[in-house]
Design a protein around this motif. Structure first.
Motif, PDB file in Angstrom:
ATOM      1  N   MET A 172     -40.975 -10.645  55.519  1.00  0.00           N
ATOM      2  CA  MET A 172     -41.858 -11.424  56.386  1.00  0.00           C
ATOM      3  C   MET A 172     -41.420 -11.176  57.837  1.00  0.00           C
ATOM      4  N   ILE A 173     -42.377 -10.741  58.649  1.00  0.00           N
ATOM      5  CA  ILE A 173     -42.120 -10.531  60.069  1.00  0.00           C
ATOM      6  C   ILE A 173     -42.480 -11.822  60.809  1.00  0.00           C
ATOM      7  N   LEU A 174     -41.559 -12.306  61.632  1.00  0.00           N
ATOM      8  CA  LEU A 174     -41.777 -13.517  62.424  1.00  0.00           C
ATOM      9  C   LEU A 174     -41.644 -13.165  63.896  1.00  0.00           C
ATOM     10  N   THR A 175     -42.620 -13.606  64.705  1.00  0.00           N
ATOM     11  CA  THR A 175     -42.545 -13.317  66.134  1.00  0.00           C
ATOM     12  C   THR A 175     -43.255 -14.386  66.959  1.00  0.00           C
ATOM     13  N   THR A 176     -42.770 -14.570  68.166  1.00  0.00           N
ATOM     14  CA  THR A 176     -43.420 -15.502  69.086  1.00  0.00           C
ATOM     15  C   THR A 176     -44.563 -14.836  69.841  1.00  0.00           C
ATOM     16  N   THR A 177     -44.640 -13.511  69.753  1.00  0.00           N
ATOM     17  CA  THR A 177     -45.713 -12.790  70.441  1.00  0.00           C
ATOM     18  C   THR A 177     -46.978 -12.805  69.592  1.00  0.00           C
ATOM     19  N   ASN A 178     -48.102 -12.411  70.179  1.00  0.00           N
ATOM     20  CA  ASN A 178     -49.379 -12.420  69.472  1.00  0.00           C
ATOM     21  C   ASN A 178     -49.690 -11.108  68.765  1.00  0.00           C
ATOM     22  N   SER A 179     -48.806 -10.140  68.900  1.00  0.00           N
ATOM     23  CA  SER A 179     -48.973  -8.863  68.210  1.00  0.00           C
ATOM     24  C   SER A 179     -47.580  -8.356  67.841  1.00  0.00           C
ATOM     25  N   ILE A 180     -47.567  -7.336  66.973  1.00  0.00           N
ATOM     26  CA  ILE A 180     -46.302  -6.758  66.541  1.00  0.00           C
ATOM     27  C   ILE A 180     -46.370  -5.264  66.818  1.00  0.00           C
ATOM     28  N   GLU A 181     -45.512  -4.796  67.707  1.00  0.00           N
ATOM     29  CA  GLU A 181     -45.531  -3.387  68.092  1.00  0.00           C
ATOM     30  C   GLU A 181     -45.341  -2.504  66.860  1.00  0.00           C
ATOM     31  N   GLY A 182     -46.198  -1.508  66.728  1.00  0.00           N
ATOM     32  CA  GLY A 182     -46.120  -0.585  65.612  1.00  0.00           C
ATOM     33  C   GLY A 182     -46.871  -1.044  64.373  1.00  0.00           C
ATOM     34  N   PHE A 183     -47.460  -2.223  64.415  1.00  0.00           N
ATOM     35  CA  PHE A 183     -48.233  -2.755  63.289  1.00  0.00           C
ATOM     36  C   PHE A 183     -49.614  -3.161  63.785  1.00  0.00           C
ATOM     37  N   LYS A 227     -54.936 -15.095  58.314  1.00  0.00           N
ATOM     38  CA  LYS A 227     -54.938 -15.992  57.154  1.00  0.00           C
ATOM     39  C   LYS A 227     -55.048 -17.460  57.544  1.00  0.00           C
ATOM     40  N   GLY A 228     -54.704 -17.784  58.792  1.00  0.00           N
ATOM     41  CA  GLY A 228     -54.797 -19.167  59.251  1.00  0.00           C
ATOM     42  C   GLY A 228     -53.490 -19.673  59.846  1.00  0.00           C
ATOM     43  N   ILE A 229     -53.556 -20.871  60.349  1.00  0.00           N
ATOM     44  CA  ILE A 229     -52.392 -21.499  60.976  1.00  0.00           C
ATOM     45  C   ILE A 229     -51.495 -22.081  59.887  1.00  0.00           C
ATOM     46  N   VAL A 230     -50.196 -21.830  60.019  1.00  0.00           N
ATOM     47  CA  VAL A 230     -49.217 -22.384  59.093  1.00  0.00           C
ATOM     48  C   VAL A 230     -48.170 -23.165  59.876  1.00  0.00           C
ATOM     49  N   THR A 231     -47.577 -24.144  59.213  1.00  0.00           N
ATOM     50  CA  THR A 231     -46.549 -24.967  59.859  1.00  0.00           C
ATOM     51  C   THR A 231     -45.347 -25.138  58.949  1.00  0.00           C
ATOM     52  N   GLY A 232     -44.270 -25.508  59.567  1.00  0.00           N
ATOM     53  CA  GLY A 232     -43.060 -25.911  58.863  1.00  0.00           C
ATOM     54  C   GLY A 232     -42.452 -27.046  59.657  1.00  0.00           C
ATOM     55  N   VAL A 233     -42.249 -28.181  59.020  1.00  0.00           N
ATOM     56  CA  VAL A 233     -41.684 -29.348  59.701  1.00  0.00           C
ATOM     57  C   VAL A 233     -40.471 -29.806  58.904  1.00  0.00           C
ATOM     58  N   ALA A 234     -39.409 -30.131  59.611  1.00  0.00           N
ATOM     59  CA  ALA A 234     -38.209 -30.636  58.957  1.00  0.00           C
ATOM     60  C   ALA A 234     -37.581 -31.713  59.826  1.00  0.00           C
ATOM     61  N   LYS A 266     -47.859 -18.322  50.679  1.00  0.00           N
ATOM     62  CA  LYS A 266     -48.865 -18.956  49.817  1.00  0.00           C
ATOM     63  C   LYS A 266     -50.284 -18.499  50.148  1.00  0.00           C
ATOM     64  N   VAL A 267     -50.525 -18.147  51.415  1.00  0.00           N
ATOM     65  CA  VAL A 267     -51.871 -17.691  51.804  1.00  0.00           C
ATOM     66  C   VAL A 267     -51.965 -16.170  51.830  1.00  0.00           C
ATOM     67  N   GLY A 268     -50.929 -15.476  51.344  1.00  0.00           N
ATOM     68  CA  GLY A 268     -50.967 -14.027  51.231  1.00  0.00           C
ATOM     69  C   GLY A 268     -50.603 -13.274  52.491  1.00  0.00           C
ATOM     70  N   ALA A 269     -49.912 -13.900  53.417  1.00  0.00           N
ATOM     71  CA  ALA A 269     -49.534 -13.237  54.671  1.00  0.00           C
ATOM     72  C   ALA A 269     -48.213 -12.483  54.505  1.00  0.00           C
ATOM     73  N   ASN A 270     -48.039 -11.461  55.329  1.00  0.00           N
ATOM     74  CA  ASN A 270     -46.753 -10.771  55.371  1.00  0.00           C
ATOM     75  C   ASN A 270     -46.125 -10.820  56.766  1.00  0.00           C
ATOM     76  N   ALA A 271     -46.730 -11.630  57.649  1.00  0.00           N
ATOM     77  CA  ALA A 271     -46.187 -11.815  58.993  1.00  0.00           C
ATOM     78  C   ALA A 271     -46.740 -13.113  59.587  1.00  0.00           C
ATOM     79  N   ILE A 272     -46.018 -13.614  60.585  1.00  0.00           N
ATOM     80  CA  ILE A 272     -46.481 -14.783  61.337  1.00  0.00           C
ATOM     81  C   ILE A 272     -46.320 -14.459  62.815  1.00  0.00           C
ATOM     82  N   VAL A 273     -47.417 -14.596  63.563  1.00  0.00           N
ATOM     83  CA  VAL A 273     -47.396 -14.308  64.994  1.00  0.00           C
ATOM     84  C   VAL A 273     -47.627 -15.595  65.787  1.00  0.00           C
ATOM     85  N   GLY A 274     -47.286 -15.537  67.065  1.00  0.00           N
ATOM     86  CA  GLY A 274     -47.540 -16.664  67.961  1.00  0.00           C
ATOM     87  C   GLY A 274     -46.758 -17.915  67.603  1.00  0.00           C
ATOM     88  N   ILE A 275     -45.549 -17.750  67.112  1.00  0.00           N
ATOM     89  CA  ILE A 275     -44.755 -18.903  66.668  1.00  0.00           C
ATOM     90  C   ILE A 275     -44.342 -19.770  67.856  1.00  0.00           C
TER      91      ILE A 275
END
Length: 98
Positions: free
Chosen positions: A1-12, A18-25, A65-74
């Motif tokens: 899983m690629i995680l980034t705060t940017t809105n794109s991933i260089e080279g991809f 897939k939609g907005i996802v959250t994690g709260v703890a 769960k939604v079939g993503a392999n990356a998360i952007v704009g974290i």
């Protein structure tokens, strides 16, 4: 899983959004006050670090769960609540990249 705060991933290329996802703890241990400020700050930092890891784990699981392999704009929000508990909220856009 690629995680980034940017809105794109260089080279991809983003192939599907897939939609907005959250994690709260919330830190399970109350952040105890101490007579030593350095000890208090260390306790707060350790609590936030552990809570942040839990939030990111939940974020990643929700993206899978939604079939993503990356998360952007974290975005990460950390709040010390009045009751001396730390809460971390992590939000991003789950995407498929190739």
């Amino acid at each position: 899983m690629i995680l980034t705060t940017t809105n794109s991933i260089e080279g991809f290329k983003i192939t599907d959004y897939k939609g907005i996802v959250t994690g709260v703890a919330i830190n399970e241990k109350k952040l105890a006050m101490s007579f030593s400020m350095s000890k208090y700050y260390k306790t707060v930092q350790e609590g936030i670090d552990a809570t942040k890891e839990t939030a990111f784990k939940t974020l990643t699981e929700n993206a899978k769960k939604v079939g993503a392999n990356a998360i952007v704009g974290i975005k990460v929000e950390i709040e010390l609540m009045a009751s001396n508990y730390a809460m971390v909220s992590v939000t991003g856009t789950a995407v498929s990249v190739a």
